[in-house]
Scaffold this motif. Sequence first.
Motif, PDB file in Angstrom:
ATOM      1  N   SER A  22      -5.204  -0.621   5.250  1.00  0.00           N
ATOM      2  CA  SER A  22      -5.369   0.255   3.916  1.00  0.00           C
ATOM      3  C   SER A  22      -5.273   1.776   4.006  1.00  0.00           C
ATOM      4  O   SER A  22      -4.767   2.520   3.262  1.00  0.00           O
ATOM      5  CB  SER A  22      -6.661  -0.135   3.054  1.00  0.00           C
TER       6      SER A  22
ATOM      7  N   PHE B 235       0.757  -1.386   0.009  1.00  0.00           N
ATOM      8  CA  PHE B 235      -0.031  -0.006   0.054  1.00  0.00           C
ATOM      9  C   PHE B 235       0.791   1.234   0.035  1.00  0.00           C
ATOM     10  O   PHE B 235       0.682   2.296  -0.540  1.00  0.00           O
ATOM     11  CB  PHE B 235      -0.838   0.127   1.273  1.00  0.00           C
TER      12      PHE B 235
ATOM     13  N   ARG C 153      -2.394   3.783   2.403  1.00  0.00           N
ATOM     14  CA  ARG C 153      -2.756   4.550   1.446  1.00  0.00           C
ATOM     15  C   ARG C 153      -2.359   6.233   1.497  1.00  0.00           C
ATOM     16  O   ARG C 153      -1.962   6.841   0.341  1.00  0.00           O
ATOM     17  CB  ARG C 153      -4.136   4.581   1.127  1.00  0.00           C
TER      18      ARG C 153
ATOM     19  N   LYS D 190      -3.574  -0.680  -6.264  1.00  0.00           N
ATOM     20  CA  LYS D 190      -4.369  -0.837  -4.664  1.00  0.00           C
ATOM     21  C   LYS D 190      -5.649  -1.707  -4.895  1.00  0.00           C
ATOM     22  O   LYS D 190      -5.931  -2.575  -4.034  1.00  0.00           O
ATOM     23  CB  LYS D 190      -4.765   0.537  -4.257  1.00  0.00           C
TER      24      LYS D 190
END
Length: 127
Positions: free
Chosen positions: A71, A43, A75, A50
Motif C-alpha cells: 500500500s 494501488f 499509493r 483504495k
Amino acid sequence: MDCFGLARVFEKLAVEKFVSIQNRKKFDYLIGHQGVILSLLLFLIPGFPKDALCYILGLTPMHMGIFLVISTIGRFPGTLMACLQGGKAFDHQYKTFLILSGISALVILAFFIYHNEIHQWIKRLKA
C-alpha cells in the motif's frame, strides 16, 4: 491500514453471512498466488477506490507487513501522478496531461507484462 484491520476484525461477523466458503477459498487462492502483484497494480491505478481495496485485502490471508509495503509503495506513485494530472488538466495543459496519462498506462502495462518476474522477486524477498 484502518480498513484492512477493520475487515480482519469483522470478517467472521459479516463475510461468512454474505460470501460462500467456496468463493472465499477461490479469492484466497488468487491472493495467495497472484495477489501481491495484483494488489500493487490496483494501488498504482490513479482513481481506483483504495479504501475498498484495503477492506478486500483485509479479508485475505495476506500478511499485514506485505500489505503495508504494497500500500505504501503502490499509493505514492498513483497519488503523485493523480495530483500532477489534475494540476495539468486544471491549468488546461492537455498535452502534458495526456503524456502523464500515457506514462501511467505504460507503467501498468509493464507490471502486467513482467508480473511473473516481479512475483518471483517478491517470493525471494519473503524467503
